[in-house]
Design an enzyme around this catalytic site. Sequence first.
Site, PDB file in Angstrom:
ATOM      1  N   ARG A   1       0.827  -1.189   0.000  1.00 19.90           N
ATOM      2  CA  ARG A   1       0.000   0.000   0.000  1.00 19.90           C
ATOM      3  C   ARG A   1       0.873   1.254   0.000  1.00 19.90           C
ATOM      4  O   ARG A   1       1.901   1.294   0.663  1.00 19.90           O
ATOM      5  CB  ARG A   1      -0.784  -0.077   1.306  1.00 19.90           C
ATOM      6  CG  ARG A   1      -1.817   0.928   1.543  1.00 19.90           C
ATOM      7  CD  ARG A   1      -2.397   0.631   2.905  1.00 19.90           C
ATOM      8  NE  ARG A   1      -3.552  -0.211   2.780  1.00 19.90           N
ATOM      9  CZ  ARG A   1      -4.739   0.107   3.267  1.00 19.90           C
ATOM     10  NH1 ARG A   1      -4.894   1.204   3.947  1.00 19.90           N
ATOM     11  NH2 ARG A   1      -5.766  -0.679   3.098  1.00 19.90           N
TER      12      ARG A   1
ATOM     13  N   SER B   1       7.375  -5.360   6.910  1.00 17.05           N
ATOM     14  CA  SER B   1       6.941  -6.322   7.937  1.00 17.05           C
ATOM     15  C   SER B   1       7.720  -7.627   7.934  1.00 17.05           C
ATOM     16  O   SER B   1       7.158  -8.703   7.709  1.00 17.05           O
ATOM     17  CB  SER B   1       5.473  -6.614   7.758  1.00 17.05           C
ATOM     18  OG  SER B   1       4.807  -5.426   7.526  1.00 17.05           O
TER      19      SER B   1
ATOM     20  N   ASP C   1       5.276  -3.654  10.816  1.00 17.01           N
ATOM     21  CA  ASP C   1       3.829  -3.360  10.774  1.00 17.01           C
ATOM     22  C   ASP C   1       3.199  -3.279  12.164  1.00 17.01           C
ATOM     23  O   ASP C   1       2.266  -2.518  12.394  1.00 17.01           O
ATOM     24  CB  ASP C   1       3.057  -4.351   9.883  1.00 17.01           C
ATOM     25  CG  ASP C   1       3.323  -5.807  10.198  1.00 17.01           C
ATOM     26  OD1 ASP C   1       4.194  -6.102  11.037  1.00 17.01           O
ATOM     27  OD2 ASP C   1       2.660  -6.678   9.599  1.00 17.01           O
TER      28      ASP C   1
HETATM   29  C1  GLC Z   1       6.048 -12.049  10.275  1.00 17.25           C
HETATM   30  C2  GLC Z   1       7.194 -11.049  10.217  1.00 17.25           C
HETATM   31  C3  GLC Z   1       6.959  -9.897  11.162  1.00 17.25           C
HETATM   32  C4  GLC Z   1       5.600  -9.281  10.910  1.00 17.25           C
HETATM   33  C5  GLC Z   1       4.514 -10.351  10.992  1.00 17.25           C
HETATM   34  C6  GLC Z   1       3.132  -9.802  10.705  1.00 17.25           C
HETATM   35  O1  GLC Z   1       6.033 -12.655  11.509  1.00 17.25           O
HETATM   36  O2  GLC Z   1       8.405 -11.702  10.526  1.00 17.25           O
HETATM   37  O3  GLC Z   1       7.966  -8.919  11.025  1.00 17.25           O
HETATM   38  O4  GLC Z   1       5.358  -8.267  11.837  1.00 17.25           O
HETATM   39  O5  GLC Z   1       4.797 -11.380  10.071  1.00 17.25           O
HETATM   40  O6  GLC Z   1       3.032  -9.262   9.433  1.00 17.25           O
END
Ligand code: GLC
Length: 502
Positions: A109, A178, A231
């Site tokens: 996004r 993320s 995230d």
């Molecule tokens: C995975 C990633 C992490 C992220 C999570 C949710 O666990 O390693 O960094 O926050 O997914 O998206």
Amino acid sequence: MMKKIGVGLAITSAAVTCAVAAYIVSRRIRSRKNWNHTLSILQEFQIESSLSISRLRQIVDAMTVEMHAGLASEGGSKLRMLLSYVDNLPTGDEQGLYYGLDLGGTNFRVLRVQLGGKEGRVIKQEYEEVPIPPQLMVGTNEELFDYIATKLAHFVEKEGDGFHPRPGQDRELGFTFSFPVKQLSIDSGCLLKWTKGFAISDGIGKDVVQSLQEAMKKQGVNMRVAALVNDTVGTLAGARYWNEDVMMAVILGTGTNACYVERAEAITKYQGETPKSGTMVINMEWGNFWSSLLPKTSYDEDLDSESLNPGEQGFEKLISGMYLGDIVRRVLLRMSEESFLFGTEVPPSLFKQFVLRTPDLSKMHQDESSDLREVGRILKHALGIANTPLKVRKIVVELCDLVTERGAKLCGAGIVGVLKKIGRDGSTAGSRAKSESGRAKKTVVAMDGGLYEHYPNFRRYLKETVEDLLGEEAYANVSVELSKDGSGIGAALLAASHSKYN
Ligand code: GLC
């Protein structure tokens, strides 16, 4: 002669009748045996995956122990407890134009937001969401970053009226990325590993901001990356902007993870200057949490060993949206192979990894029709299994329930573990969390992600678990709330609160 033939026929037909009867009886016995075996597979799974309240309490404690260990030293625990360098959460005073970029699931996004301080708040915002082409999830780091920079460039070109940086300032960007990143500052950090089905051939060890900045340069986008955040951290910031009681954020989507606000002095491994706020947000990377207390079945073991990251993200593989459907598929496959749940042939689709998706589980699980019509429809369309009898559909629903209940309870225990660590669980350490009025402080846990948002039974199990573990009194001060799509805007807000112009 005729008589003899007649007698002969009578004997033969009696023999045939007997044989048919014997066949029917033996089939019935066999089918009852099969059915009993189906039930025993179900029961075995139920026993192995069940979580009593006392086991959940032990998991809560294991989580807090691991949190301490991860905060004490690098590599001290499977819980990485990564420093986010976010020591300045948005307050509402932020002003100006900021961009956000949110990458980490199946979609990414881009957004822009015009902030007007406490009075104006979010004056205007726009966003675009684009799916990540599957080939880019298994390509190279450069290809992935080039793609997102191209999308960003198109989006920036369309910036219209009502969006403007403050006089004399350049545009700044918050980047939600993320994946586990070891940060060195708010605006730099190296990728530790890919998760959630991303199998990019390189990028590990590279500075994520540098990768993005190089790709942006190629596209002629002139913008400074002011904040690099996970995230969970983006979600925390996005929710905190509106409510200062937010202390923790959890993502339940393709993957799962949590972050929370920690006292700087509790982070023994942190060597930098003590932040003015005295706190720092910690990205737990709880997807990688592990404890022998977790109820791992043979299906989970197979899922793990056949995954792209065997031995890693164990907690995530029991909880998150990417995996729940596949656990159900594995149990159905065994039932189908060993007890002919779907007839004498095993449906070929059941051999395909990830063919049953978590949104399908949610729909089947919510089916309240008397003949479980939706379950029948999904079995037909997702797995190519038509005309399933009601009792088979019921087994499928039961499985969805068991897998979901286990995942949600584990997540609930994780949340309570964090609340315990920060003294917001109503136990002894709670004295730290009294407000000036002497009453216990409110604590909000901001939740985001498709699994939480779109799976009502998951949500219900999760909240029930948090309530059971905390007890009524402490639970009255805790609120687990959906904070929708906050991670992108949260990154833009963090770019604002960490702007070079502040
Ligand atoms: C995975 C990633 C992490 C992220 C999570 C949710 O666990 O390693 O960094 O926050 O997914 O998206």
